[in-house]
Write a protein that holds these residues in place. Structure first.
Motif, PDB file in Angstrom:
ATOM      1  N   LYS A 134       0.827  -1.204   0.000  1.00 55.41           N
ATOM      2  CA  LYS A 134       0.000   0.000   0.000  1.00 55.41           C
ATOM      3  C   LYS A 134       0.864   1.258   0.000  1.00 55.41           C
ATOM      4  CE  LYS A 134      -1.587  -1.740   3.750  1.00 55.41           C
ATOM      5  NZ  LYS A 134      -2.299  -2.214   4.953  1.00 55.41           N
ATOM      6  N   TRP A 135       0.392   2.241  -0.731  1.00 54.31           N
ATOM      7  CA  TRP A 135       1.039   3.557  -0.831  1.00 54.31           C
ATOM      8  C   TRP A 135       0.134   4.576  -0.152  1.00 54.31           C
ATOM      9  CZ3 TRP A 135       0.521   6.801  -5.875  1.00 54.31           C
ATOM     10  CH2 TRP A 135       1.186   8.021  -5.725  1.00 54.31           C
ATOM     11  N   ASN A 136       0.687   5.325   0.796  1.00 53.75           N
ATOM     12  CA  ASN A 136      -0.085   6.331   1.529  1.00 53.75           C
ATOM     13  C   ASN A 136      -0.212   7.597   0.690  1.00 53.75           C
ATOM     14  OD1 ASN A 136      -1.372   7.952   3.422  1.00 53.75           O
ATOM     15  ND2 ASN A 136       0.510   8.360   4.567  1.00 53.75           N
ATOM     16  N   ILE A 137      -1.375   7.746   0.035  1.00 58.09           N
ATOM     17  CA  ILE A 137      -1.610   8.951  -0.771  1.00 58.09           C
ATOM     18  C   ILE A 137      -2.268  10.047   0.045  1.00 58.09           C
ATOM     19  CG2 ILE A 137      -1.773   7.635  -2.919  1.00 58.09           C
ATOM     20  CD1 ILE A 137      -4.833   7.967  -2.752  1.00 58.09           C
ATOM     21  N   GLY A 138      -2.652   9.748   1.280  1.00 55.42           N
ATOM     22  CA  GLY A 138      -3.307  10.745   2.118  1.00 55.42           C
ATOM     23  C   GLY A 138      -2.432  11.950   2.397  1.00 55.42           C
ATOM     24  N   LYS A 139      -1.105  11.738   2.488  1.00 54.91           N
ATOM     25  CA  LYS A 139      -0.189  12.846   2.797  1.00 54.91           C
ATOM     26  C   LYS A 139      -0.202  13.907   1.709  1.00 54.91           C
ATOM     27  CE  LYS A 139       4.239  12.132   2.403  1.00 54.91           C
ATOM     28  NZ  LYS A 139       5.604  11.568   2.591  1.00 54.91           N
ATOM     29  N   TYR A 140      -0.535  13.522   0.471  1.00 53.71           N
ATOM     30  CA  TYR A 140      -0.550  14.486  -0.627  1.00 53.71           C
ATOM     31  C   TYR A 140      -1.828  15.336  -0.635  1.00 53.71           C
ATOM     32  CZ  TYR A 140       3.180  11.394  -2.117  1.00 53.71           C
ATOM     33  OH  TYR A 140       4.326  10.631  -2.147  1.00 53.71           O
ATOM     34  N   PHE A 141      -2.807  14.911   0.187  1.00 49.20           N
ATOM     35  CA  PHE A 141      -4.046  15.678   0.327  1.00 49.20           C
ATOM     36  C   PHE A 141      -4.108  16.405   1.666  1.00 49.20           C
ATOM     37  CE2 PHE A 141      -5.012  12.159  -2.559  1.00 49.20           C
ATOM     38  CZ  PHE A 141      -5.514  12.848  -3.652  1.00 49.20           C
ATOM     39  N   GLY A 142      -2.976  16.431   2.370  1.00 45.90           N
ATOM     40  CA  GLY A 142      -2.922  17.105   3.660  1.00 45.90           C
ATOM     41  C   GLY A 142      -3.669  16.385   4.759  1.00 45.90           C
ATOM     42  N   MET A 143      -3.890  15.082   4.607  1.00 46.22           N
ATOM     43  CA  MET A 143      -4.634  14.311   5.598  1.00 46.22           C
ATOM     44  C   MET A 143      -3.708  13.877   6.734  1.00 46.22           C
ATOM     45  SD  MET A 143      -6.854  11.905   2.985  1.00 46.22           S
ATOM     46  CE  MET A 143      -7.641  11.015   4.351  1.00 46.22           C
ATOM     47  N   LYS A 144      -4.155  14.033   7.963  1.00 51.35           N
ATOM     48  CA  LYS A 144      -3.401  13.524   9.103  1.00 51.35           C
ATOM     49  C   LYS A 144      -3.528  12.006   9.192  1.00 51.35           C
ATOM     50  CE  LYS A 144      -3.703  17.721  11.933  1.00 51.35           C
ATOM     51  NZ  LYS A 144      -4.150  18.285  13.237  1.00 51.35           N
ATOM     52  N   SER A 145      -4.688  11.470   8.825  1.00 50.93           N
ATOM     53  CA  SER A 145      -4.885  10.029   8.818  1.00 50.93           C
ATOM     54  C   SER A 145      -4.324   9.443   7.522  1.00 50.93           C
ATOM     55  CB  SER A 145      -6.363   9.690   8.961  1.00 50.93           C
ATOM     56  OG  SER A 145      -7.118  10.273   7.907  1.00 50.93           O
ATOM     57  N   LYS A 146      -4.064   8.142   7.525  1.00 49.73           N
ATOM     58  CA  LYS A 146      -3.498   7.479   6.359  1.00 49.73           C
ATOM     59  C   LYS A 146      -4.604   7.035   5.396  1.00 49.73           C
ATOM     60  CE  LYS A 146       0.705   5.742   8.595  1.00 49.73           C
ATOM     61  NZ  LYS A 146       0.512   6.402   9.900  1.00 49.73           N
ATOM     62  N   LEU A 147      -4.392   7.307   4.123  1.00 50.79           N
ATOM     63  CA  LEU A 147      -5.267   6.825   3.058  1.00 50.79           C
ATOM     64  C   LEU A 147      -4.387   6.067   2.077  1.00 50.79           C
ATOM     65  CD1 LEU A 147      -8.040   6.712   1.632  1.00 50.79           C
ATOM     66  CD2 LEU A 147      -7.400   8.851   0.469  1.00 50.79           C
ATOM     67  N   TYR A 148      -4.589   4.754   2.023  1.00 47.35           N
ATOM     68  CA  TYR A 148      -3.733   3.904   1.209  1.00 47.35           C
ATOM     69  C   TYR A 148      -4.436   3.483  -0.078  1.00 47.35           C
ATOM     70  CZ  TYR A 148      -0.561   3.050   5.184  1.00 47.35           C
ATOM     71  OH  TYR A 148       0.332   3.175   6.213  1.00 47.35           O
ATOM     72  N   ILE A 149      -3.650   3.356  -1.152  1.00 47.16           N
ATOM     73  CA  ILE A 149      -4.091   2.711  -2.378  1.00 47.16           C
ATOM     74  C   ILE A 149      -3.056   1.653  -2.709  1.00 47.16           C
ATOM     75  CG2 ILE A 149      -2.932   4.364  -3.920  1.00 47.16           C
ATOM     76  CD1 ILE A 149      -5.327   4.055  -5.818  1.00 47.16           C
ATOM     77  N   GLY A 150      -3.504   0.510  -3.210  1.00 51.21           N
ATOM     78  CA  GLY A 150      -2.538  -0.541  -3.489  1.00 51.21           C
ATOM     79  C   GLY A 150      -3.213  -1.823  -3.912  1.00 51.21           C
ATOM     80  N   THR A 151      -2.608  -2.931  -3.520  1.00 55.82           N
ATOM     81  CA  THR A 151      -3.126  -4.233  -3.921  1.00 55.82           C
ATOM     82  C   THR A 151      -3.008  -5.223  -2.767  1.00 55.82           C
ATOM     83  OG1 THR A 151      -2.960  -5.995  -5.591  1.00 55.82           O
ATOM     84  CG2 THR A 151      -0.900  -5.026  -4.810  1.00 55.82           C
ATOM     85  N   GLU A 152      -3.956  -6.149  -2.733  1.00 61.77           N
ATOM     86  CA  GLU A 152      -3.875  -7.312  -1.844  1.00 61.77           C
ATOM     87  C   GLU A 152      -3.702  -8.538  -2.719  1.00 61.77           C
ATOM     88  OE1 GLU A 152      -6.504  -8.190   1.756  1.00 61.77           O
ATOM     89  OE2 GLU A 152      -7.296  -9.631   0.303  1.00 61.77           O
ATOM     90  N   TYR A 153      -2.812  -9.441  -2.305  1.00 64.34           N
ATOM     91  CA  TYR A 153      -2.611 -10.674  -3.049  1.00 64.34           C
ATOM     92  C   TYR A 153      -2.798 -11.859  -2.117  1.00 64.34           C
ATOM     93  CZ  TYR A 153      -0.741 -14.111  -6.272  1.00 64.34           C
ATOM     94  OH  TYR A 153      -0.601 -15.202  -7.095  1.00 64.34           O
ATOM     95  N   ALA A 154      -3.713 -12.759  -2.481  1.00 65.44           N
ATOM     96  CA  ALA A 154      -3.981 -13.961  -1.701  1.00 65.44           C
ATOM     97  C   ALA A 154      -3.367 -15.167  -2.406  1.00 65.44           C
ATOM     98  CB  ALA A 154      -5.482 -14.161  -1.524  1.00 65.44           C
ATOM     99  N   TYR A 155      -2.463 -15.831  -1.725  1.00 59.92           N
ATOM    100  CA  TYR A 155      -1.853 -17.075  -2.190  1.00 59.92           C
ATOM    101  C   TYR A 155      -2.325 -18.157  -1.228  1.00 59.92           C
ATOM    102  CZ  TYR A 155       1.810 -20.255  -3.886  1.00 59.92           C
ATOM    103  OH  TYR A 155       2.501 -21.315  -4.436  1.00 59.92           O
ATOM    104  N   TRP A 156      -3.353 -18.908  -1.644  1.00 60.62           N
ATOM    105  CA  TRP A 156      -4.081 -19.792  -0.726  1.00 60.62           C
ATOM    106  C   TRP A 156      -4.148 -21.180  -1.320  1.00 60.62           C
ATOM    107  CZ3 TRP A 156      -9.112 -17.654   1.936  1.00 60.62           C
ATOM    108  CH2 TRP A 156      -9.486 -18.494   2.997  1.00 60.62           C
ATOM    109  N   ASN A 157      -3.486 -22.135  -0.666  1.00 61.05           N
ATOM    110  CA  ASN A 157      -3.530 -23.535  -1.094  1.00 61.05           C
ATOM    111  C   ASN A 157      -4.599 -24.283  -0.312  1.00 61.05           C
ATOM    112  OD1 ASN A 157      -1.373 -23.117  -2.837  1.00 61.05           O
ATOM    113  ND2 ASN A 157       0.156 -23.812  -1.348  1.00 61.05           N
ATOM    114  N   ASN A 158      -5.393 -25.100  -1.028  1.00 66.13           N
ATOM    115  CA  ASN A 158      -6.460 -25.902  -0.412  1.00 66.13           C
ATOM    116  C   ASN A 158      -7.403 -25.022   0.417  1.00 66.13           C
ATOM    117  OD1 ASN A 158      -5.222 -28.202  -1.524  1.00 66.13           O
ATOM    118  ND2 ASN A 158      -4.047 -28.584   0.338  1.00 66.13           N
ATOM    119  N   LYS A 159      -7.953 -23.999  -0.215  1.00 71.88           N
ATOM    120  CA  LYS A 159      -8.817 -23.044   0.460  1.00 71.88           C
ATOM    121  C   LYS A 159      -9.948 -23.748   1.200  1.00 71.88           C
ATOM    122  CE  LYS A 159     -11.331 -18.720  -0.341  1.00 71.88           C
ATOM    123  NZ  LYS A 159     -11.671 -17.668  -1.328  1.00 71.88           N
TER     124      LYS A 159
END
Length: 238
Positions: free
Chosen positions: A194-219
């Motif tokens: 995740k990349w915190n893009i909130g800092k570029y909008f002057g946000m004190k809280s974190k706003l992340y954009i990114g990806t989640e990857y699930a590597y799941w065997n025998n779900k």
């Protein structure tokens, strides 16, 4: 549902302790949106809204999340986990650190979904790993509603890093569970970059954009149900 044993009583006791006079050291709330197209077991296309809360106390820590899943065909379902851990160092006032281990804990988790409740209990360790915000390991005995009981190892981590003036976080978990007569051994390695893009909008809280990857065997313990699922992620800490 199986009878509620000592693990459930312990989890309820730890949950109650978080509302008592014990010191709250930190807490974090977040809201996440995921959109993926390579899910196994059910519709491949899903959207997921997740609410999370984590906290640290003088007596231990807690982690809670609830997923609201919506499949592409309109089907919806809910799934949640609540994981309180009791710090043996904190409640005894002793320094239990040795080597890379910072603390030893009693670990519990309540998993609840559509028509099932699982109870996990065991021992946990908090590690001091350079560069990581946290690195934890929990070893559980699992009492399962819909399958035979088994054992589980859970690792969790959070690794912040920066590239230039851009702030990133790589975090996630790895669950490994043993096989039984009713389910195959499974391994779920799910992580988020995740990349915190909130800092570029002057946000004190974190706003992340990114990806989640699930590597799941025998779900879900289903032999051959192997998931390799990248999903778009948007996450706001508030």
């Amino acid at each position: 549902m199986k009878p509620i044993h000592a693990a459930a009583a312990l989890a309820i006791g730890l949950a109650s302790a978080s509302n008592a006079s014990a010191e709250l050291i930190w807490q974090d709330f977040s809201l996440t949106y995921l959109n993926g197209s390579d899910y196994e077991v059910g519709d491949e296309d899903r959207q997921v809204i997740t609410v999370e809360h984590a906290s640290g106390h003088s007596w231990g820590d807690t982690f809670f999340f609830m997923d609201r899943l919506k499949w592409d065909d309109g089907t919806t379902e809910n799934y949640m986990e609540f994981s309180p851990r009791l710090s043996l160092g904190g409640v005894t006032g002793s320094d239990l650190s040795f080597g890379p281990i910072k603390d030893v804990l009693i670990s519990t988790t309540w998993e609840s979904g559509e028509n099932f409740d699982n109870l996990l209990y065991g021992v946990g360790f908090s590690f001091d790993v350079p560069g990581f915000n946290y690195f934890n390991a929990n070893i559980y005995k699992a009492e399962n509603d819909l399958s035979d009981d088994d054992e589980q190892l859970t690792l969790t981590w959070g690794l912040p890093f920066s590239l230039g003036n851009a702030d990133f976080l790589y975090d996630g978990f790895l669950d490994w569970s043993s096989a039984s007569d009713t389910n195959a051994s499974e391994m779920n390695w799910t992580s988020q970059l995740k990349w915190n893009i909130g800092k570029y909008f002057g946000m004190k809280s974190k706003l992340y954009i990114g990806t989640e990857y699930a590597y799941w065997n025998n779900k879900f313990g289903i032999k051959g149900a192997d998931e390799r699922n990248p999903a778009f992620l948007l996450k706001w800490h508030y």
